[in-house]
Write a protein that holds these residues in place. Structure first.
Motif, mmCIF file in Angstrom:
data_model
loop_
_atom_site.group_PDB
_atom_site.id
_atom_site.type_symbol
_atom_site.label_atom_id
_atom_site.label_comp_id
_atom_site.label_asym_id
_atom_site.label_seq_id
_atom_site.Cartn_x
_atom_site.Cartn_y
_atom_site.Cartn_z
ATOM 1 N N ARG A 56 0.818 -1.219 0.000
ATOM 2 C CA ARG A 56 0.000 0.000 0.000
ATOM 3 C C ARG A 56 0.850 1.268 0.000
ATOM 4 N N TYR A 57 1.999 1.225 0.674
ATOM 5 C CA TYR A 57 2.856 2.402 0.749
ATOM 6 C C TYR A 57 3.340 2.809 -0.638
ATOM 7 N N GLU A 58 3.857 1.854 -1.392
ATOM 8 C CA GLU A 58 4.366 2.159 -2.730
ATOM 9 C C GLU A 58 3.229 2.459 -3.701
ATOM 10 N N ALA A 59 2.099 1.769 -3.557
ATOM 11 C CA ALA A 59 0.976 1.953 -4.485
ATOM 12 C C ALA A 59 0.405 3.363 -4.405
ATOM 13 N N ARG A 60 0.470 3.987 -3.253
ATOM 14 C CA ARG A 60 -0.131 5.325 -3.126
ATOM 15 C C ARG A 60 0.824 6.454 -3.511
ATOM 16 N N ARG A 61 2.094 6.136 -3.727
ATOM 17 C CA ARG A 61 3.084 7.171 -4.063
ATOM 18 C C ARG A 61 2.845 7.749 -5.444
ATOM 19 N N GLY A 62 3.077 9.036 -5.554
ATOM 20 C CA GLY A 62 2.989 9.691 -6.850
ATOM 21 C C GLY A 62 1.646 10.341 -7.084
ATOM 22 N N ASN A 63 1.426 10.695 -8.308
ATOM 23 C CA ASN A 63 0.197 11.400 -8.639
ATOM 24 C C ASN A 63 -0.430 10.758 -9.892
ATOM 25 N N TRP A 64 -0.375 9.423 -9.925
ATOM 26 C CA TRP A 64 -0.797 8.647 -11.081
ATOM 27 C C TRP A 64 -2.296 8.760 -11.383
ATOM 28 N N VAL A 65 -3.126 9.004 -10.390
ATOM 29 C CA VAL A 65 -4.561 9.155 -10.663
ATOM 30 C C VAL A 65 -4.788 10.412 -11.498
ATOM 31 N N GLU A 66 -4.148 11.496 -11.100
ATOM 32 C CA GLU A 66 -4.282 12.747 -11.842
ATOM 33 C C GLU A 66 -3.691 12.618 -13.253
ATOM 34 N N GLU A 67 -2.580 11.885 -13.382
ATOM 35 C CA GLU A 67 -1.979 11.679 -14.705
ATOM 36 C C GLU A 67 -2.917 10.900 -15.624
ATOM 37 N N LEU A 68 -3.573 9.873 -15.085
ATOM 38 C CA LEU A 68 -4.527 9.110 -15.895
ATOM 39 C C LEU A 68 -5.738 9.963 -16.260
ATOM 40 N N ALA A 69 -6.197 10.784 -15.329
ATOM 41 C CA ALA A 69 -7.330 11.677 -15.604
ATOM 42 C C ALA A 69 -6.960 12.682 -16.690
ATOM 43 N N GLU A 70 -5.759 13.218 -16.625
ATOM 44 C CA GLU A 70 -5.304 14.176 -17.639
ATOM 45 C C GLU A 70 -5.219 13.508 -19.008
ATOM 46 N N HIS A 71 -4.734 12.269 -19.036
ATOM 47 C CA HIS A 71 -4.686 11.537 -20.304
ATOM 48 C C HIS A 71 -6.098 11.307 -20.844
ATOM 49 N N MET A 72 -7.015 10.965 -19.949
ATOM 50 C CA MET A 72 -8.409 10.750 -20.342
ATOM 51 C C MET A 72 -8.983 12.010 -20.983
ATOM 52 N N ARG A 73 -8.682 13.151 -20.368
ATOM 53 C CA ARG A 73 -9.188 14.422 -20.903
ATOM 54 C C ARG A 73 -8.618 14.688 -22.298
#
Length: 186
Positions: A62-79
């Motif tokens: 869980r510690y490594e999985a939550r690192r970064g800002n990958w949700v926002e990056e995927l959302a930006e790609h979606m847009r």
């Protein structure tokens, strides 16, 4: 008397004091992390609290999985990918309900690989989205909830950017948008 450790500590304090808050490693679960992209253009993307996403709940680390800002990056790609497909006046509103990125942490390999996401075909990328796609007059062209998955992510055509750690998820998103809306406009 050895002043070297004290000087190093002072230097580190000075350097870290000058580092802006945004330069620190961000976690997708930070309470102050965004839960939507800023409103602009014909595509809006929002998401639930990432701590409820399958990627964090079943990651193996869980510690490594939550690192970064990958949700926002995927959302930006979606847009960006959605904008390329829309005709003038059309609108696409997307809510990301769940994400499970390709690969998984396998802690049983020992401490040397604790923070390494292992990519295997048994760990495909998955995503659940709710969306509403409307025309220029506001009529609904398509809407609903979709469960995206790419079980052949390792055998398909290679993604454009092999250095992108989110390449499998982005490819899955592009495939869904092509099926749902159509190919990018020229």
């Amino acid at each position: 008397m050895n002043l070297r450790p004290a000087l190093i500590a002072i230097a580190l304090a000075i350097v870290s004091a000058g580092v802006p808050a945004d330069a620190r490693t961000r976690n997708v679960t930070d309470p102050d992390a965004p839960r939507a992209l800023p409103e602009q253009g014909p595509v809006s993307v929002r998401w639930e609290d990432p701590s409820t996403f399958s990627d964090l709940r079943h990651s193996g680390n869980r510690y490594e999985a939550r690192r970064g800002n990958w949700v926002e990056e995927l959302a930006e790609h979606m847009r960006k990918s959605g904008e390329k497909r829309l005709a003038p006046g059309q609108r696409l509103d997307i809510d990301i309900l769940d994400i499970r990125r390709a690969g998984m942490y396998e802690p049983w390999h020992g401490p040397d690989l604790d923070d390494t996401r292992i990519i295997r075909d048994i760990y495909p990328p998955r995503m659940t989205v709710s969306f509403r796609y409307t025309d220029a007059d506001g009529r609904v062209l398509s809407q609903g909830e979709r469960k995206l998955s790419d079980n052949g992510f390792m055998v398909g055509a290679s993604p454009v950017n092999n250095n992108d750690i989110l390449r499998y998820e982005k490819s899955m998103i592009d495939s869904w948008l092509t099926r749902e809306i159509g190919a990018p406009q020229t």
